[in-house]
Design an enzyme around this catalytic site. Structure first.
Site, short mmCIF file in Angstrom:
data_model
loop_
_atom_site.label_atom_id
_atom_site.label_comp_id
_atom_site.label_asym_id
_atom_site.label_seq_id
_atom_site.Cartn_x
_atom_site.Cartn_y
_atom_site.Cartn_z
N LYS A 31 -0.26 6.08 1.55
CA LYS A 31 -1.25 5.12 1.04
C LYS A 31 -1.71 4.28 2.23
CE LYS A 31 -2.11 1.63 -2.38
NZ LYS A 31 -2.89 0.87 -1.41
N ARG A 53 -11.62 1.85 1.33
CA ARG A 53 -11.93 3.09 0.62
C ARG A 53 -13.41 3.44 0.80
NH1 ARG A 53 -9.76 4.30 -5.38
NH2 ARG A 53 -10.64 6.37 -5.66
N PHE A 102 -8.72 11.86 0.96
CA PHE A 102 -7.73 12.15 -0.08
C PHE A 102 -8.31 12.77 -1.34
CE2 PHE A 102 -8.46 7.45 -0.37
CZ PHE A 102 -9.08 7.41 -1.62
P1 ATP Z 1 -7.13 -0.75 -7.06
O1 ATP Z 1 -5.94 -0.05 -7.59
O2 ATP Z 1 -7.93 -1.52 -8.03
O3 ATP Z 1 -7.90 0.00 -6.02
P2 ATP Z 1 -6.20 -2.27 -5.05
O4 ATP Z 1 -7.30 -1.90 -4.11
O5 ATP Z 1 -5.64 -3.64 -5.01
O6 ATP Z 1 -6.60 -2.02 -6.45
P3 ATP Z 1 -4.33 -0.79 -3.89
O7 ATP Z 1 -2.95 -1.29 -4.06
O8 ATP Z 1 -5.02 -1.08 -2.62
O9 ATP Z 1 -5.08 -1.23 -5.03
O10 ATP Z 1 -4.32 0.82 -4.20
C1 ATP Z 1 -5.41 1.62 -4.41
C2 ATP Z 1 -6.20 1.90 -3.16
O11 ATP Z 1 -5.42 2.55 -2.18
C3 ATP Z 1 -7.33 2.86 -3.35
O12 ATP Z 1 -8.43 2.24 -3.95
C4 ATP Z 1 -7.61 3.33 -1.93
O13 ATP Z 1 -8.50 2.46 -1.30
C5 ATP Z 1 -6.28 3.18 -1.24
N1 ATP Z 1 -5.66 4.44 -0.80
C6 ATP Z 1 -5.05 4.62 0.39
N2 ATP Z 1 -4.55 5.85 0.51
C7 ATP Z 1 -4.85 6.51 -0.62
C8 ATP Z 1 -4.60 7.84 -1.08
N3 ATP Z 1 -3.91 8.70 -0.36
N4 ATP Z 1 -5.09 8.15 -2.32
C9 ATP Z 1 -5.77 7.28 -3.05
N5 ATP Z 1 -6.02 6.01 -2.66
C10 ATP Z 1 -5.57 5.62 -1.46
#
Ligand code: ATP
Length: 595
Positions: free
Chosen positions: A264, A269, A354
């Site tokens: 992650k 994104r 991804f």
């Molecule tokens: P949301 O879940 O609403 O996006 P957030 O941005 O606070 O909230 P994060 O904890 O950042 O949530 O987790 C989701 C984000 O992680 C995705 O939107 C993406 O930008 C990022 N991300 C990084 N690596 C990946 C991956 N391998 N697959 C999907 N998402 C990923």
């Protein structure tokens, strides 16, 4: 329909608070409109003239709107400003000054050579005329554009009744205040034109992000037409979102014993679209950010072997010397309008792809994750600047934990688990258990960082005297309202406080914004716009805060204990997309389970 009539209906909606009542009234409004008016009216109801990815937001500056109101009503600028500090709503100011009898006649106005007016003020303008005029204002740019926008807006206001002025002013300030979230407008459109096909309507919106397109298709071709709307490169899709978990065992259990785990990445994104018209990059908020990332465009054009595609990934900042990933903050240097070339060489990036949603005429959104991933890997020639996200597929707890540890070592936030089920496709716009995030933060006391909206500020004391020293934060409740969840005053450097205050200046409102539910009196109030990331110790029941009021205990809400600013503003999230009161409730409940 005359805009006047639309304004009267908006006035009625303004008085309602229940979502069901709003949807009823709005759907009857859609049925009263001519077919060609439904699309434009849907944009206007959300304070825009086109979808976000076409830069459809009007958001004219407050000063410009005040000047236009003053010119159109004949009131002095000082008086207009004064009324605004009392009323706190540009719409009310426009309406009030227009009824004061100070309006200069159009004839006089034209004679003064300030504008061309084709119509008499009393006859009013139609919804379509207002829409086109606003569209023209939005499209005006370049040198001298502020003056042109000012005279166009003045003309528009002059041609409108007090009530119509109220809603024009609210639309152009992007502060339509009807609690009309996109989903409410969408539900009203379904109710009006396709009551039995709500899901098809939602999907059409989630794969196009264009409320006007969905609305006009519904009005003209009903549900069948909407079902024909396809994924199309050049038009962003709403991102698929993840649930969170703090245990690998739970993740494996929920995913049927076996899952894919990906790094992650801690970046931004992006959805990359290549079509015959060229390559475009869209943000998580589905805005066109192609201009910020010419290097990503180049990588996509050279490393992915297809004529047309839609892929998704995370752009991360890279250390030039070591090639290692840098924290998200470094990437923010790339979010600038000018000096992009220089920023590009100082802050190089890599895209970790991804997902894949479309290739050469074929829509992959209904295909399961393993197929999408395979196609992505086939298409890609990996390189320094574009790669496929690190991934393993396993049913083994220890292997997943070890992969998580190596993700952290490599500078990631954690891992993202993805279901292998062949029944699940890419669920645009929805948060579900097909993707589960597992982060480093989960190992600290509160299960995740929380993104909350800044709605107020408090004067600092001692060292911080004379500055804003803390902020009041709120969570969206999914129905257009913001409910407070904490005051945050730690985690800020002195510079960060100054920067924050500057950034927020243009969102100051003279009193509490009507969409905010607060029992606290802030020293300064802000229009909900900016999303801040915080970490806290836990969620507690609070008699002071209003988030999820009455849900756990009558008269109390939920609050974040010991909140601390992480140093990150979530510019990639709109206030509606911040952590919702529903999510806070879920987090509170899962916290109880762990005790
Ligand atoms: P949301 O879940 O609403 O996006 P957030 O941005 O606070 O909230 P994060 O904890 O950042 O949530 O987790 C989701 C984000 O992680 C995705 O939107 C993406 O930008 C990022 N991300 C990084 N690596 C990946 C991956 N391998 N697959 C999907 N998402 C990923």
């Amino acid at each position: 329909m005359q805009f006047e009539e639309l304004s009267r209906l908006l006035e009625e909606i303004d008085k309602l608070s229940g979502r069901t009542d709003i949807i009823s009234l709005l759907s009857s409004l859609f049925l009263k409109l001519g077919k060609e008016e439904v699309g434009p009216a849907s944009y206007l109801l959300l304070g825009k003239v086109a979808p976000d990815f076409e830069h459809g937001e009007l958001g004219l500056g407050e000063k410009l709107i005040l000047r236009a109101i003053s010119r159109a009503s004949g009131a002095t600028y000082e008086l207009t400003r004064q009324r605004y500090s009392t009323l706190g709503d540009l719409g009310l100011v426009a309406a009030e000054l227009a009824t004061r009898g100070t309006t200069i006649s159009l004839l006089e106005y034209t004679r003064e050579g300030r504008g061309e007016h084709g119509k008499d003020a009393r006859s009013g303008l139609t919804v379509i005329e207002i829409y086109h005029a606003l569209k023209k204002i939005a499209a005006t740019s370049g040198e001298g554009s502020q003056e042109t926008k000012l005279s166009m807006l003045t003309e528009l206001l002059s041609n409108s009744s007090p009530l119509a002025r109220k809603y024009i002013a609210r639309i152009v300030s992007g502060d339509i205040r009807l609690g009309l979230a996109e989903l409410t407008v969408l539900a009203s459109l379904s109710k009006a034109f396709a009551p039995d096909d709500k899901e098809a309507v939602e999907r059409a919106f989630n794969i196009t992000c264009d409320i006007g397109l969905v609305a006009s298709t519904l009005a003209n071709q009903s549900a069948q037409g909407v079902r024909r709307i396809k994924v199309q490169p050049g038009r962003p899709l709403k991102p698929m979102l993840a649930e969170r978990s703090s245990s690998i065992d739970e993740i494996l259990r929920r995913m049927g014993g076996r899952a894919a785990f990906e790094y992650k990445y801690d970046g931004e994104r992006v959805q990359i679209h290549k079509s015959r018209e060229g390559t475009k990059i869209f943000s998580r908020r589905t805005e066109d950010i192609t201009g910020h990332f010419p290097d990503v465009v180049k990588a996509a054009n050279t490393k992915l072997s297809a004529q047309e595609f839609i892929v998704e990934g995370e752009v991360v900042a890279i250390d030039q010397e070591s090639g290692r990933m840098l924290p998200f903050q470094e990437l923010m240097h790339r979010r600038r309008k000018h000096g992009v070339e220089e920023a590009m060489s100082r802050y190089p990036t890599r895209v970790e792809l991804f997902d894949l949603l479309f290739v050469d005429g074929r829509d992959f959104t209904k295909e399961p994750y393993p197929k999408r991933r395979n196609r992505l890997v086939q298409l890609l020639s990996p390189s320094e600047d574009m790669a496929a996200a690190e991934q393993i597929v396993t049913d083994d707890h220890d292997r997943a934990e070890a992969f998580f540890e190596s993700a952290l070592e490599d500078g990631c936030e954690g891992v993202m688990a993805k279901t292998l089920s062949n029944k699940v496709g890419y669920e645009a716009g929805s948060r579900g258990w097909a993707w589960i995030k597992y982060k480093r933060d989960y190992k600290s006391s509160l299960a995740d960082t929380i993104d909350l909206v800044i709605v107020g500020g408090f004067h600092g004391r001692g060292k911080r005297a004379g500055k804003i020293g803390g902020y009041l934060l709120a969570a969206p409740n999914g129905q257009g309202r913001y409910e407070t969840a904490c005051k945050v005053a730690t985690g800020f450097s002195d510079e960060a406080l100054v920067e924050m205050e500057d950034k927020l200046r243009s969102y100051v409102t003279p009193s509490r914004h009507p969409s905010v539910d607060s029992r606290l009196e802030a020293d300064v109030w802000y229009r909900p716009a900016i999303v801040m990331e915080i970490l806290g110790a836990e969620l507690t029941i609070s008699p002071v805060h209003t988030a999820a009021l009455d849900e756990i205990r009558k008269g109390s809400g939920l609050a974040v204990r010991f909140p601390r600013y992480t140093g990150r503003l979530r510019t990639d999230k709109s206030p509606d997309e911040a952590t919702s009161t529903q999510e806070l409730l879920e987090m509170y409940r899962s916290q109880l389970k762990k005790l």
